[in-house]
Structure formats: structure tokens, C-alpha cells
Design a protein around this motif. Structure first.
Motif, mmCIF file in Angstrom:
data_model
loop_
_atom_site.group_PDB
_atom_site.id
_atom_site.type_symbol
_atom_site.label_atom_id
_atom_site.label_comp_id
_atom_site.label_asym_id
_atom_site.label_seq_id
_atom_site.Cartn_x
_atom_site.Cartn_y
_atom_site.Cartn_z
ATOM 1 N N GLY A 177 5.196 -43.007 -11.630
ATOM 2 C CA GLY A 177 6.202 -43.305 -10.850
ATOM 3 C C GLY A 177 7.690 -42.622 -10.722
ATOM 4 O O GLY A 177 8.147 -42.270 -9.836
ATOM 5 N N PHE A 178 7.865 -41.884 -12.026
ATOM 6 C CA PHE A 178 8.939 -41.110 -12.048
ATOM 7 C C PHE A 178 8.874 -39.801 -11.465
ATOM 8 O O PHE A 178 9.833 -39.458 -10.741
ATOM 9 C CB PHE A 178 9.558 -40.782 -13.571
ATOM 10 C CG PHE A 178 10.476 -39.660 -13.838
ATOM 11 C CD1 PHE A 178 11.890 -39.928 -13.332
ATOM 12 C CD2 PHE A 178 10.270 -38.453 -13.943
ATOM 13 C CE1 PHE A 178 12.878 -39.062 -13.591
ATOM 14 C CE2 PHE A 178 11.402 -37.309 -14.022
ATOM 15 C CZ PHE A 178 12.583 -37.866 -13.876
ATOM 16 N N VAL A 228 7.030 -39.014 -8.989
ATOM 17 C CA VAL A 228 7.050 -39.421 -7.350
ATOM 18 C C VAL A 228 8.542 -39.649 -6.978
ATOM 19 O O VAL A 228 8.938 -38.824 -6.016
ATOM 20 C CB VAL A 228 6.376 -40.577 -7.074
ATOM 21 C CG1 VAL A 228 6.266 -40.813 -5.545
ATOM 22 C CG2 VAL A 228 4.636 -40.139 -7.186
ATOM 23 N N GLN A 229 9.196 -40.411 -7.670
ATOM 24 C CA GLN A 229 10.670 -40.658 -7.315
ATOM 25 C C GLN A 229 11.432 -39.305 -7.522
ATOM 26 O O GLN A 229 12.396 -39.228 -6.691
ATOM 27 C CB GLN A 229 11.033 -41.751 -8.153
ATOM 28 C CG GLN A 229 12.511 -42.154 -7.727
ATOM 29 C CD GLN A 229 12.752 -42.539 -6.463
ATOM 30 O OE1 GLN A 229 11.873 -43.251 -6.115
ATOM 31 N NE2 GLN A 229 14.004 -42.405 -5.913
ATOM 32 N N ALA A 230 11.092 -38.416 -8.486
ATOM 33 C CA ALA A 230 12.192 -37.212 -8.562
ATOM 34 C C ALA A 230 11.956 -36.161 -7.584
ATOM 35 O O ALA A 230 13.023 -35.488 -7.583
ATOM 36 C CB ALA A 230 11.758 -36.805 -10.065
ATOM 37 N N GLY A 256 11.736 -34.080 -4.196
ATOM 38 C CA GLY A 256 12.618 -34.218 -3.007
ATOM 39 C C GLY A 256 12.830 -32.710 -2.528
ATOM 40 O O GLY A 256 12.420 -31.780 -3.216
ATOM 41 N N ASP A 293 8.901 -32.423 -0.559
ATOM 42 C CA ASP A 293 9.014 -32.498 -1.994
ATOM 43 C C ASP A 293 8.910 -31.314 -2.729
ATOM 44 O O ASP A 293 8.266 -30.847 -3.763
ATOM 45 C CB ASP A 293 7.651 -33.477 -2.387
ATOM 46 C CG ASP A 293 7.413 -34.835 -1.929
ATOM 47 O OD1 ASP A 293 8.704 -35.303 -1.636
ATOM 48 O OD2 ASP A 293 6.463 -35.178 -1.475
ATOM 49 N N ARG A 324 17.764 -37.474 -4.806
ATOM 50 C CA ARG A 324 16.675 -38.612 -4.822
ATOM 51 C C ARG A 324 16.832 -39.374 -5.981
ATOM 52 O O ARG A 324 16.720 -40.725 -6.058
ATOM 53 C CB ARG A 324 15.325 -37.962 -5.034
ATOM 54 C CG ARG A 324 14.809 -37.302 -3.668
ATOM 55 C CD ARG A 324 14.459 -38.370 -2.591
ATOM 56 N NE ARG A 324 14.005 -37.988 -1.444
ATOM 57 C CZ ARG A 324 12.864 -37.544 -1.327
ATOM 58 N NH1 ARG A 324 11.762 -37.734 -2.050
ATOM 59 N NH2 ARG A 324 12.284 -37.001 0.041
ATOM 60 N N LEU A 325 17.165 -38.994 -7.237
ATOM 61 C CA LEU A 325 17.260 -39.888 -8.470
ATOM 62 C C LEU A 325 18.768 -40.374 -8.551
ATOM 63 O O LEU A 325 18.861 -41.674 -8.893
ATOM 64 C CB LEU A 325 17.139 -38.806 -9.543
ATOM 65 C CG LEU A 325 15.983 -38.326 -9.871
ATOM 66 C CD1 LEU A 325 15.848 -37.278 -10.930
ATOM 67 C CD2 LEU A 325 14.823 -39.374 -10.067
ATOM 68 N N LEU A 362 19.133 -42.039 -15.474
ATOM 69 C CA LEU A 362 17.688 -42.177 -15.608
ATOM 70 C C LEU A 362 17.266 -42.953 -16.867
ATOM 71 O O LEU A 362 16.378 -43.596 -16.699
ATOM 72 C CB LEU A 362 17.104 -41.033 -15.659
ATOM 73 C CG LEU A 362 17.228 -39.774 -14.579
ATOM 74 C CD1 LEU A 362 16.661 -38.483 -14.751
ATOM 75 C CD2 LEU A 362 16.721 -40.412 -13.402
ATOM 76 N N HIS A 422 17.751 -46.672 -15.652
ATOM 77 C CA HIS A 422 16.542 -46.880 -14.612
ATOM 78 C C HIS A 422 15.063 -46.786 -15.176
ATOM 79 O O HIS A 422 14.265 -47.598 -14.510
ATOM 80 C CB HIS A 422 16.482 -45.992 -13.444
ATOM 81 C CG HIS A 422 17.826 -46.221 -12.599
ATOM 82 N ND1 HIS A 422 18.081 -45.762 -11.259
ATOM 83 C CD2 HIS A 422 18.838 -47.198 -13.112
ATOM 84 C CE1 HIS A 422 19.287 -46.192 -10.904
ATOM 85 N NE2 HIS A 422 19.793 -47.103 -11.687
ATOM 86 N N TYR A 423 14.816 -46.110 -16.086
ATOM 87 C CA TYR A 423 13.460 -45.921 -16.733
ATOM 88 C C TYR A 423 13.382 -46.110 -18.198
ATOM 89 O O TYR A 423 13.306 -45.232 -19.106
ATOM 90 C CB TYR A 423 12.892 -44.468 -16.168
ATOM 91 C CG TYR A 423 12.786 -43.944 -14.919
ATOM 92 C CD1 TYR A 423 11.702 -44.368 -13.985
ATOM 93 C CD2 TYR A 423 13.867 -43.689 -14.308
ATOM 94 C CE1 TYR A 423 11.564 -43.954 -12.799
ATOM 95 C CE2 TYR A 423 13.724 -43.049 -12.904
ATOM 96 C CZ TYR A 423 12.794 -43.555 -12.190
ATOM 97 O OH TYR A 423 12.537 -43.281 -10.979
#
Length: 234
Positions: free
Chosen positions: A67-68, A70-72, A74, A137, A145-146, A217, A220-221
């Protein structure tokens, strides 16, 4: 001053050949023939180096890591507004102003200042086009993005004091990191439990440390571990 006015050398950052390579701080050249002073003064020894090299180790359970990652990812930039005409106007004003080259003993003529301004505008347009063509990406660790910059801040422009203050408070920087890459072959330095993995990012920042981003971070994680270390440029 326009938020779009960015001198050509503003994006000049060292390009490491290998994973351990890092930019060296500038050194004074040996005495030689007399010439003009450089456009910017050399930093005094007490000043921090403008560029800093970092490694960010992230590790934790595979699902959270997926998940991280993919989210990170950009494009790796802040979508500041762009106004090419304003860039040209600002450069012309700098060149023709009381401290610009047109005021020097061998300064540019008014027409020369206009030519210079048009050249800067063309360079700015090329740079803007290059940035907007980045893949969505293309940057594996995109701070925007983060920790997204709010639209109201983006609308102010990159040089607005309130925009810079927001970035300092939330990123620890006033611009996106550069040369962001995943460093293959590097591990967590410890044996991880089954179903866990690590990833190491390398990047450079200018005049700041991204500690606020790392704190965000960690919030959030909570199942991931983040370890930021600075690499020596010596």
C-alpha cells in the motif's frame, strides 16, 4: 517576483554515477586570470551545504508495504501555476533594473535585455513542458502524494511567503526532492519476520531536512518503520 521565475542553474544538482556517489560541495578555483565575480557568493563555512543526500529505509509487513509503495509513487513535483509572460517580464525587469546587467559598465542594451528575457522565457517553457511530461508514477517517493500541498497554497505560487511557510512547516523544505530513486540491494540491516520486507529510497534535498514528512508517514502507516539518515557529501 513571479513564482515561475527560476534561473537555469536552479535545477543543477549532481548526478551520481553509482549508488555511493554524492555531490561534492563547490570549491574555489585556483587563482588565474582576472574575470567577473560569480553570480552567487560562495557560502561561508558556517552555512549548511545547499544540497543534502538522504536515505530513507522503510520496512514492515508485505501488505502495508504494498500500500505504501503504491501511495508514494507519483510525478515528483508540485503543480505550481505557470505564466510564461510573467517570467519574461520579471527577467526583463531584473536585467534593466538599477542592479541589473544593463546598469553595468559593459551592460546590456535595452534590446539586449529584451532578448535575454525572451531566452529565459523559452527556457522556462521548455522546463515546464519537460516537467508536465513526467509519468504519473515516475517518482517512487513523491512528497506531494504523501503530504499533499493544498490547492489554496498551490494557487499562491512557489515564491509566495505563505506557500514557503506551509512547505517549511509540513515538509521541512520549500521544493520537492530530486534524484529520487530506489536503491536496490540494500536491506533493513536486521533479520525481518516472515512476511515482512524492506525498501530503501535515496534522494537529494536543498536547504532543509524532510523530518515533518517522516513524522506524518509514521502517523499514517503505524505498522511500518521509517528510518531517515543523511549521507555525507564530503
Amino acid at each position: 517576483m513571479s513564482e515561475n521565475l527560476r534561473l537555469p542553474w536552479a535545477d543543477l544538482f549532481p548526478t551520481p554515477v553509482g549508488e555511493e556517489d554524492a555531490p561534492a560541495p563547490p570549491t574555489r578555483s585556483a587563482p588565474g586570470r582576472r574575470g567577473r565575480r560569480p553570480l552567487s557568493a560562495w557560502p561561508s563555512p558556517s552555512e549548511p551545504p545547499p544540497w543534502q543526500s538522504w536515505r530513507l529505509l522503510v520496512y514492515g509487513p508485505d501488505a502495508a508495504m504494498d500500500g505504501f509503495v503504491v501511495q508514494a509513487a507519483g510525478p515528483g513535483l508540485i503543480p505550481w501555476p505557470f505564466d510564461a509572460e510573467r517570467v519574461e517580464e520579471d527577467v526583463f525587469a531584473l536585467a534593466i533594473g538599477p542592479h541589473g546587467p544593463a546598469r553595468g559598465r559593459r551592460g546590456l542594451s535595452v534590446e539586449g535585455c529584451r532578448i535575454l528575457a525572451r531566452q529565459f522565457r523559452a527556457a522556462a517553457e521548455v522546463r515546464h513542458a519537460r516537467l508536465t511530461m513526467r509519468g504519473t508514477d515516475s517518482c517512487p517517493l513523491d512528497f506531494h502524494r504523501l503530504v499533499p500541498v493544498p490547492e489554496r497554497i498551490i494557487a499562491l505560487g512557489a515564491t509566495h511567503p505563505d506557500a514557503r511557510a506551509w512547505l517549511r512547516a509540513n515538509w521541512g523544505l520549500v521544493e520537492s526532492p530530486v534524484q529520487v530513486r530506489i536503491l536496490p540491494g540494500l536491506k533493513a540491516g536486521r533479520r525481518l519476520p516472515r512476511g515482512h520486507r524492506a525498501i530503501v529510497y535515496g534522494f537529494f534535498t536543498r536547504n532543509g531536512a524532510p523530518d515533518p514528512v517522516i513524522r506524518r508517514l509514521e502517523e499514517h502507516y503505524p505498522t511500518l518503520v521509517f528510518r531517515l539518515t543523511e549521507r555525507s557529501l564530503a
